[in-house]
Design an enzyme around this catalytic site. Structure first.
Site, short mmCIF file in Angstrom:
data_model
loop_
_atom_site.label_atom_id
_atom_site.label_comp_id
_atom_site.label_asym_id
_atom_site.label_seq_id
_atom_site.Cartn_x
_atom_site.Cartn_y
_atom_site.Cartn_z
N ASP A 65 -8.78 -0.53 1.69
CA ASP A 65 -8.98 -0.10 0.41
C ASP A 65 -9.60 -0.07 -1.04
O ASP A 65 -10.93 0.28 -1.37
CB ASP A 65 -7.54 -0.09 -0.74
CG ASP A 65 -6.09 0.54 -0.35
OD1 ASP A 65 -6.06 1.09 0.81
OD2 ASP A 65 -5.49 0.21 -1.40
N ASP A 107 0.86 -1.23 -0.24
CA ASP A 107 0.19 -0.04 -0.44
C ASP A 107 0.84 1.40 0.05
O ASP A 107 1.77 1.61 1.00
CB ASP A 107 -0.95 -0.40 1.10
CG ASP A 107 -1.82 1.19 1.07
OD1 ASP A 107 -2.81 0.85 0.60
OD2 ASP A 107 -1.87 2.43 2.03
N THR A 141 -3.05 5.51 -3.85
CA THR A 141 -2.22 6.24 -3.74
C THR A 141 -0.37 5.82 -4.18
O THR A 141 0.00 6.88 -4.40
CB THR A 141 -1.30 5.76 -2.33
OG1 THR A 141 -1.61 4.00 -2.15
CG2 THR A 141 -2.67 5.64 -0.95
N THR A 142 -0.45 4.95 -4.93
CA THR A 142 0.96 4.62 -5.27
C THR A 142 0.87 5.37 -6.61
O THR A 142 1.83 5.90 -6.93
CB THR A 142 1.29 3.12 -5.63
OG1 THR A 142 0.78 2.25 -4.69
CG2 THR A 142 1.97 2.30 -6.35
P1 ADP Z 1 -2.79 1.53 -5.99
O1 ADP Z 1 -1.73 2.21 -4.84
O2 ADP Z 1 -2.09 3.12 -6.82
O3 ADP Z 1 -4.45 1.35 -6.12
P2 ADP Z 1 -1.93 -0.63 -6.60
O4 ADP Z 1 -0.58 -1.54 -6.85
O5 ADP Z 1 -3.13 -0.64 -6.33
O6 ADP Z 1 -1.46 0.78 -6.73
O7 ADP Z 1 -2.29 -0.66 -8.37
C1 ADP Z 1 -3.10 -0.36 -8.96
C2 ADP Z 1 -2.93 -0.03 -10.48
O8 ADP Z 1 -2.86 -1.64 -10.71
C3 ADP Z 1 -3.86 0.24 -11.51
O9 ADP Z 1 -3.73 1.39 -12.21
C4 ADP Z 1 -5.01 -0.84 -11.59
O10 ADP Z 1 -5.81 -0.04 -13.19
C5 ADP Z 1 -4.08 -2.25 -11.90
N1 ADP Z 1 -4.20 -3.15 -12.28
C6 ADP Z 1 -5.64 -3.76 -10.83
N2 ADP Z 1 -5.78 -4.93 -11.80
C7 ADP Z 1 -5.38 -5.28 -12.35
C8 ADP Z 1 -4.61 -6.09 -13.57
N3 ADP Z 1 -5.18 -7.49 -13.45
N4 ADP Z 1 -4.19 -6.23 -15.17
C9 ADP Z 1 -4.20 -5.13 -14.81
N5 ADP Z 1 -3.44 -3.99 -13.88
C10 ADP Z 1 -4.05 -4.13 -12.90
MG MG Z 2 -4.79 0.25 -5.28
#
Ligand code: ADP
Ligand code: MG
Length: 553
Positions: A400, A70, A103-104
């Site tokens: 989240d 996170d 957040t990331t």
């Molecule tokens: P954040 O803190 O920004 O939410 P995450 O590590 O949760 O970071 O990653 C979120 C990103 O991963 C988003 O851009 C989301 O669309 C992408 N994502 C989630 N599931 C998938 C998937 N199955 N294939 C590709 N991208 C994905």
């Molecule tokens: Mg996320």
């Protein structure tokens, strides 16, 4: 890095302006330093983006270990020193507070915006022009989001579940995301309410999240009621009451002590007995009022006298004492009971209902479960897992997921993830920026390019060739395939809408807003004056940032 803290007047006199030991860096150097620090923070979190992102193990000064994916948590745990880096931490916190997820992404985007700004600064573009260009582009991006977002039916379970699953895809819990997403959706649909305009609204105060090490992740459950981390007050009381009728009392079941010192003169033992009997009678009376209301469970916010406990046990009333006020409010919402202050006010109508009230031993603690409530307006998510670290990370992931479902209930519009929406924004912004005039156009164009940092990071983390992916994505989007993104669990570029990778549009709006604000704020700084660490802690002058240079809150 330190420049003189003295200035020399025209008369040749030296005047001390900054406190001794203060450091100051100016102009280009200050800018470069700030940008470098902020970019470093973005690099740090980049490898954790998306389902193929890695987790971070963070060790704090006390030696406590946190393992997380996170963004907000990562940055909270790292002791960032540089003021510009601290600003990056602030945006992660802001996004976490506003929308809960993304957040990331916001930190990565801010890093990319600053990196691209750096290129323009090197070419001699004035920072204020970049700031203006970025702001215009961000404004346009919000408009485009409005255009391309897909409206959904707010309480459609299938959509909500997909959204919750997307947010959990990048976490430790991804293997169990099907069950957990369903659980989150059920929980929120239970507590969702309508505003006066008929819109959905969720008050997260009505959703309690309890966690306890033990069992496995699969034992995580939704309790249609409230869990109290308290045991039943007296060993003689029932530990399990079905078809519970619950009285909620906010005052103590004790004889009130007087404010002043009172002396009692007793001349013989009979008088003493009489006095004690009177006290007992009063307590018995109180218990009588509880039974009269028809309640077989009593939940009290304050204490219950030993003698009263005894009579309650005799009357077969399961009682719990010293329950938190916030839990009392949730209990009222879950059971339909009314909290009464003083037993005189307790009537049959104030008593609430639950299918079962039971004390259970959870690892080493005894907790009281109030569950099986009919249509409760407050519920509990009970997280279980093999170790404290797992339970903690599950809690963060659930947070989240809860937030994204809340976001989409309150603003029912979605976009496809996997970098699809960022790529489409980038494509449309590039076209739009060509119509701008002068140097702002350069900035807006760089803004558009910065958005590609998200699909790029997803591709790199999945082990794909980022250049191939970029070329492929650009080609698809220019051909009007707006939801093509990086299918990190598959083999390359795909329609992410078909892959059910969807996210609330509100998150993307927030990411762009926060990243733009942060990068513009950093770009506008041309002077960093930091007071020395010694002496009373002073905020770093010129930064306007809260707190000193030492640890963060
Ligand atoms: P954040 O803190 O920004 O939410 P995450 O590590 O949760 O970071 O990653 C979120 C990103 O991963 C988003 O851009 C989301 O669309 C992408 N994502 C989630 N599931 C998938 C998937 N199955 N294939 C590709 N991208 C994905
Ligand atoms: Mg996320």
């Amino acid at each position: 890095m330190s420049e003189s803290s003295f200035v020399t007047t025209s008369g040749g006199q030296q005047v001390l302006v900054l406190r001794e030991g203060s450091t100051q860096s100016r102009g280009k150097r200050a800018q470069n330093n700030n940008i470098a620090a902020a970019k470093l923070v973005a690099e740090l979190v980049k490898t954790s983006l998306g389902p193929r992102g890695m987790d971070k193990m963070l060790v704090d000064s006390m030696g406590d270990v946190t393992i997380t994916n996170d963004g907000a948590t990562m940055l909270k745990e790292i002791d960032v020193q540089h003021p510009a880096a601290k600003m990056m931490v602030e945006i992660a916190k802001a996004v976490d507070g506003e929308v809960g997820d993304g957040t990331t992404s916001s930190v990565i985007l801010a890093g990319a915006l600053l990196g691209n700004a750096e290129k323009l600064l090197e070419k001699g573009v004035h920072p204020m022009l970049i700031v203006n260009g970025y702001r215009k582009a961000a404004h346009q991006a919000q408009k485009i989001l409005d255009e391309i977002a897909i409206g959904v039916v707010a309480e459609d379970k299938a959509t909500l579940t997909k959204i919750a699953r997307t947010s959990m895809a990048s976490k430790i819990v991804s293997n169990d995301s099907a069950e957990l997403a369903a659980l989150v959706v059920d929980a929120l649909l239970q507590v969702v309410a309508k505003t006066s305009e008929g819109k959905d609204t969720v008050d997260l105060d009505n959703l309690k999240v309890e966690k306890k090490v033990g069992g496995s992740l699969k034992d995580t459950s939704l309790i249609k009621g409230i869990i109290l981390d308290k045991e039943v007050a007296h060993s003689g009381m029932p530990k399990r009451v079905e078809k519970a009728r619950i009285a909620l009392v906010s005052s103590a079941l004790e004889i009130e002590k007087t404010e002043f010192d009172a002396k009692l003169s007793i001349s013989n033992p009979a008088q003493m007995q009489q006095f004690l009997d009177e006290e007992t009678k009063m307590l018995k009376n109180m218990v009588g009022k509880v039974s009269d209301s028809g309640a077989n469970v009593l939940i009290c916010q304050k204490g219950i006298d030993d003698m009263a406990q005894h009579y309650l046990a005799k009357a077969g009333i399961l009682s719990v004492r010293r329950v938190k006020e916030s839990d009392m409010v949730k209990l009222a919402k879950a059971t339909g009971a009314r909290i009464v202050n003083g037993l005189d006010g307790l009537s049959k109508a104030d008593v609430g209902q639950a299918g079962l009230v039971e004390e259970r031993k959870i690892e080493d603690d005894k907790w009281t479960f109030v569950e099986g409530c009919k249509n409760p307006k407050a519920v509990t998510v009970f997280i279980r897992g093999g170790s404290q670290r797992v339970v903690d990370e599950v809690e963060r992931s659930m947070h989240d997921a809860i937030m994204v479902v809340k976001d989409v209930l309150e603003n029912p519009a979605i976009v496809a993830g996997g970098g699809a929406v960022e790529e489409e924004l980038s494509y449309r912004l590039k076209k739009w920026s060509s119509k701008l005039e002068g140097r702002e156009q350069l900035a807006a164009e760089q803004f558009a390019i910065a958005l590609e940092a998200i699909p790029q990071a997803l591709a790199v983390n999945a082990g794909f060739d980022p250049i191939d992916i970029q070329v492929d994505l650009r080609e698809k989007h220019s051909a009007g395939k707006i939801w093509y993104g990086v299918d990190v669990l598959g083999t390359g570029v795909r329609d992410m809408l078909e892959k059910d990778v969807i996210e609330p549009v509100g998150i993307k709006e927030q990411i762009i807003k926060s990243a733009t604000e942060c990068s513009c704020m950093i770009l506008r700084i041309d002077d960093v004056i930091a007071s020395s660490k010694k002496g009373p802690s002073m905020p770093p002058g010129g930064m306007g940032g809260p707190g000193g240079m030492e640890g963060m809150d």
